[in-house]
Design an enzyme around this catalytic site. Sequence first.
Site, PDB file in Angstrom:
ATOM      1  N   ASP A  69    -132.953 -47.969  47.149  1.00  0.00           N
ATOM      2  CA  ASP A  69    -134.179 -47.577  46.439  1.00  0.00           C
ATOM      3  C   ASP A  69    -134.700 -48.736  45.591  1.00  0.00           C
ATOM      4  OD1 ASP A  69    -132.244 -47.446  44.494  1.00  0.00           O
ATOM      5  OD2 ASP A  69    -132.640 -45.366  43.910  1.00  0.00           O
TER       6      ASP A  69
ATOM      7  N   GLU B 288    -121.212 -51.319  40.785  1.00  0.00           N
ATOM      8  CA  GLU B 288    -122.266 -52.242  40.328  1.00  0.00           C
ATOM      9  C   GLU B 288    -122.090 -52.581  38.845  1.00  0.00           C
ATOM     10  OE1 GLU B 288    -126.365 -51.311  41.292  1.00  0.00           O
ATOM     11  OE2 GLU B 288    -127.082 -53.015  40.120  1.00  0.00           O
TER      12      GLU B 288
HETATM   13  O1  KIV Z   1    -130.934 -49.926  45.680  1.00  0.00           O
HETATM   14  C1  KIV Z   1    -130.161 -50.862  45.896  1.00  0.00           C
HETATM   15  O2  KIV Z   1    -130.541 -51.929  46.410  1.00  0.00           O
HETATM   16  C2  KIV Z   1    -128.761 -50.690  45.520  1.00  0.00           C
HETATM   17  C3  KIV Z   1    -127.907 -51.920  45.471  1.00  0.00           C
HETATM   18  C4  KIV Z   1    -128.170 -52.599  44.180  1.00  0.00           C
HETATM   19  C5  KIV Z   1    -126.471 -51.609  45.672  1.00  0.00           C
HETATM   20  O3  KIV Z   1    -128.345 -49.618  45.218  1.00  0.00           O
END
Ligand code: KIV
Length: 263
Positions: A42, A179
Amino acid sequence: MKRTIQALQAKKKIEKITAITAYDALFSSLFDNKIDMILVGDSLNMSFSGKEDTLSIGIDEMIYHTKAVCRGVKESFIVTDMPFGSYQNSKMAIKNANKIYKNTSADAIKIEGDIRRAEIISNIANEGIAVVAHIGLMPQFARSEGGYKIKGKTTEEGKRLIDCAVELEKAGACMIVLEGMYSNIATTITQALQIPTIGIGSGVNCDGQILVWSDMFGFFQKFKPKFVRKYLDGSTLIQNSLEQYVKDVKSGNFPSIEESYQG
Ligand code: KIV
């Protein structure tokens, strides 16, 4: 060969898992078979749509981009983010996870959340839908937490993250994204779990790594988190090429005879 969840899980302790985001078929086809996993994150709400955060994207937009990504992919494992507000309770979560599975060929969905999401993860997994959990710094919580905060600074917070990861694995998560957390916590989680951990800003010891494509190729310029390594200066390359194109058009150097149809 198509990467399955079993193939990715079998890499734990043997070989690092590689992952990147993609939002369209053009880039997913460039990444396919060079990378184990592609996430339709997202983050596209920021990188692709130019919004301030990830919160406003909806399920139909995620499906639109996932379909595009799937068209470009034959081999990589594809994960799609469940957007903010699409999994507030089990009924809603199952309905929306089903919608993604039915309308795309994504291999798994991803959910941000702490231990309070365990029941939702368990209920989606029981429907036969593979679920990737996402803990630590969760961008969907950035507004309520007043920014992007690195996690695991205190012993209590570190312990909470470790307990959470263990519970989400028990609930049926097939993989977990870690993360923005202190590396020592990510290391403990990686050692404690059977399922693979995929790190982003969480140090070297995770079972795999993921980066947002527009960050690592130098296209997203609003900010650069400490953990991003820039593998290409994409924006400079594009801008220089564009300047050259503009010069060529103005000077009459483009198109040439060879680039024109002759009667
Ligand atoms: O939305 C995204 O790109 C993510 C990554 C940061 C893992 O969730």
